[in-house]
Design an enzyme around this catalytic site. Sequence first.
Site, PDB file in Angstrom:
ATOM      1  CG  ASP A 104      33.165   2.107  37.214  1.00 15.50           C
ATOM      2  OD1 ASP A 104      32.341   2.431  38.098  1.00 15.50           O
ATOM      3  OD2 ASP A 104      32.821   1.667  36.097  1.00 15.50           O
ATOM      4  CE  LYS A 141      29.366   2.391  33.115  1.00 12.30           C
ATOM      5  NZ  LYS A 141      30.137   1.586  34.085  1.00 12.30           N
TER       6      LYS A 141
HETATM    7  P1  NAP Z   1      31.033  -6.085  30.530  1.00 12.18           P
HETATM    8  O1  NAP Z   1      31.696  -4.874  29.962  1.00 12.18           O
HETATM    9  O2  NAP Z   1      29.888  -6.697  29.831  1.00 12.18           O
HETATM   10  O3  NAP Z   1      32.196  -7.212  30.723  1.00 12.18           O
HETATM   11  C1  NAP Z   1      31.877  -8.488  31.202  1.00 12.18           C
HETATM   12  C2  NAP Z   1      33.150  -9.311  31.380  1.00 12.18           C
HETATM   13  O4  NAP Z   1      32.776 -10.575  31.941  1.00 12.18           O
HETATM   14  C3  NAP Z   1      33.884  -9.611  30.076  1.00 12.18           C
HETATM   15  O5  NAP Z   1      35.266  -9.687  30.341  1.00 12.18           O
HETATM   16  C4  NAP Z   1      33.339 -10.987  29.681  1.00 12.18           C
HETATM   17  O6  NAP Z   1      34.269 -11.784  28.974  1.00 12.18           O
HETATM   18  C5  NAP Z   1      33.152 -11.621  31.053  1.00 12.18           C
HETATM   19  N1  NAP Z   1      32.066 -12.606  31.006  1.00 12.18           N
HETATM   20  C6  NAP Z   1      30.752 -12.368  30.763  1.00 12.18           C
HETATM   21  N2  NAP Z   1      30.059 -13.517  30.792  1.00 12.18           N
HETATM   22  C7  NAP Z   1      30.959 -14.500  31.025  1.00 12.18           C
HETATM   23  C8  NAP Z   1      30.851 -15.911  31.164  1.00 12.18           C
HETATM   24  N3  NAP Z   1      29.667 -16.547  31.039  1.00 12.18           N
HETATM   25  N4  NAP Z   1      31.983 -16.614  31.430  1.00 12.18           N
HETATM   26  C9  NAP Z   1      33.176 -15.998  31.542  1.00 12.18           C
HETATM   27  N5  NAP Z   1      33.344 -14.661  31.413  1.00 12.18           N
HETATM   28  C10 NAP Z   1      32.240 -13.919  31.167  1.00 12.18           C
HETATM   29  O7  NAP Z   1      30.525  -5.792  32.024  1.00 12.18           O
HETATM   30  P2  NAP Z   1      31.136  -4.741  33.061  1.00 12.18           P
HETATM   31  O8  NAP Z   1      30.525  -3.415  32.853  1.00 12.18           O
HETATM   32  O9  NAP Z   1      32.614  -4.869  33.027  1.00 12.18           O
HETATM   33  O10 NAP Z   1      30.550  -5.307  34.448  1.00 12.18           O
HETATM   34  C11 NAP Z   1      30.976  -6.546  34.979  1.00 12.18           C
HETATM   35  C12 NAP Z   1      30.270  -6.755  36.326  1.00 12.18           C
HETATM   36  O11 NAP Z   1      30.742  -5.767  37.261  1.00 12.18           O
HETATM   37  C13 NAP Z   1      28.750  -6.589  36.255  1.00 12.18           C
HETATM   38  O12 NAP Z   1      28.139  -7.556  37.075  1.00 12.18           O
HETATM   39  C14 NAP Z   1      28.516  -5.212  36.828  1.00 12.18           C
HETATM   40  O13 NAP Z   1      27.255  -5.087  37.449  1.00 12.18           O
HETATM   41  C15 NAP Z   1      29.633  -5.135  37.866  1.00 12.18           C
HETATM   42  N6  NAP Z   1      30.005  -3.758  38.180  1.00 12.18           N
HETATM   43  C16 NAP Z   1      29.960  -3.382  39.482  1.00 12.18           C
HETATM   44  C17 NAP Z   1      30.335  -2.106  39.827  1.00 12.18           C
HETATM   45  C18 NAP Z   1      30.297  -1.698  41.275  1.00 12.18           C
HETATM   46  O14 NAP Z   1      30.304  -0.490  41.539  1.00 12.18           O
HETATM   47  N7  NAP Z   1      30.286  -2.640  42.198  1.00 12.18           N
HETATM   48  C19 NAP Z   1      30.754  -1.180  38.848  1.00 12.18           C
HETATM   49  C20 NAP Z   1      30.799  -1.611  37.512  1.00 12.18           C
HETATM   50  C21 NAP Z   1      30.410  -2.909  37.185  1.00 12.18           C
HETATM   51  P3  NAP Z   1      34.479 -11.610  27.383  1.00 12.18           P
HETATM   52  O15 NAP Z   1      35.430 -10.463  27.200  1.00 12.18           O
HETATM   53  O16 NAP Z   1      35.062 -12.917  26.971  1.00 12.18           O
HETATM   54  O17 NAP Z   1      33.119 -11.341  26.791  1.00 12.18           O
END
Ligand code: NAP
Length: 284
Positions: A106, A70
């Site tokens: 998004d 991305k």
């Molecule tokens: P990302 O960029 O990897 O960010 C993950 C976030 O979650 C970070 O803030 C991270 O905290 C936190 N996190 C990860 N593991 C954790 C843990 N064990 N305990 C506490 N916090 C934790 O991922 P993303 O792209 O934002 O996606 C996040 C979720 O949204 C995913 O499951 C994705 O599939 C979903 N999503 C859904 C849609 C939809 O259309 N429904 C669209 C986009 C994403 P840190 O900053 O401390 O690492």
Amino acid sequence: MLTGRTHTAGVIGSPIRHSLSPVMFNAAFVAAGMDWAYLAFEVGEGKAVGAMEAMRTLGLEGVSVTMPHKGAVLPALDTVSEDAALLGAVNCVTRRGGSLHGDNTDGPGFLDALRIDEGIEIESHACVVVGAGGAGRAVARALAQAGARVTIVNRSAPAAERAALLAGNSARVGGFADLAEASLVVNATPLGMGLGSDPGGRLEPLPFDVTLLAPGQVVFDLVYHPAPTPLLVAATAQGLRSVPGVGMLVHQAAHAFRHWTGEEPPLVAMRLAASTVLSERGAG
Ligand code: NAP
């Protein structure tokens, strides 16, 4: 029937074989009676710029961009929307003649899931976004732009501060104690995702202690698999309104459909296609 005139689109990412996008977009093209086809391309880390050059050369009309590309596609694009540039993340590339334009759908997809599917107008409401990765940043910014008061709660403080800065004046960094005061609580962490594939239970199923939630709240989980997620099961058990992430998934794709085709997307067909695949996949 696919012919020499069929318009082509696709998604790049790694891993990509689990993606729901081909099913959603191809269902949309069939329902709209459009001569388009959409494929998934496994593109490894470091290959995003090459994939964009291929898009130009092969004449793909649109490309969805997912992990880990991305941010990496940005240098290969001719123009980028203000939101995508600020977020540093593009999830939708549109070919305009010989040039490529990047958007981030998004945030708009999230707001449409709230407004169109749930009938919720968020202006002036207090919202807590838990998680400050790519999705959390986009959601926090969209909520702030829609007039909500946004609090960001995240494991690591620098990421939370960056998300608050991007969201603007109405946003601040907070803690789990802020959950009780929110009208809307959003999980933007991956916690709870695909738990059926973790029979050993190594993953934490819930992003926060659900006893911190309060009556009358709406809980929106960006995670869409399994359906319902552990968070939404717990929220529903407490009598709270729960919103699954599949609606955002459909609406962010719907925005891409508009960018690429200039037509209104067949939302019902897209939602049915996504939901059918998710229910076939079950809890795993
Ligand atoms: P990302 O960029 O990897 O960010 C993950 C976030 O979650 C970070 O803030 C991270 O905290 C936190 N996190 C990860 N593991 C954790 C843990 N064990 N305990 C506490 N916090 C934790 O991922 P993303 O792209 O934002 O996606 C996040 C979720 O949204 C995913 O499951 C994705 O599939 C979903 N999503 C859904 C849609 C939809 O259309 N429904 C669209 C986009 C994403 P840190 O900053 O401390 O690492």
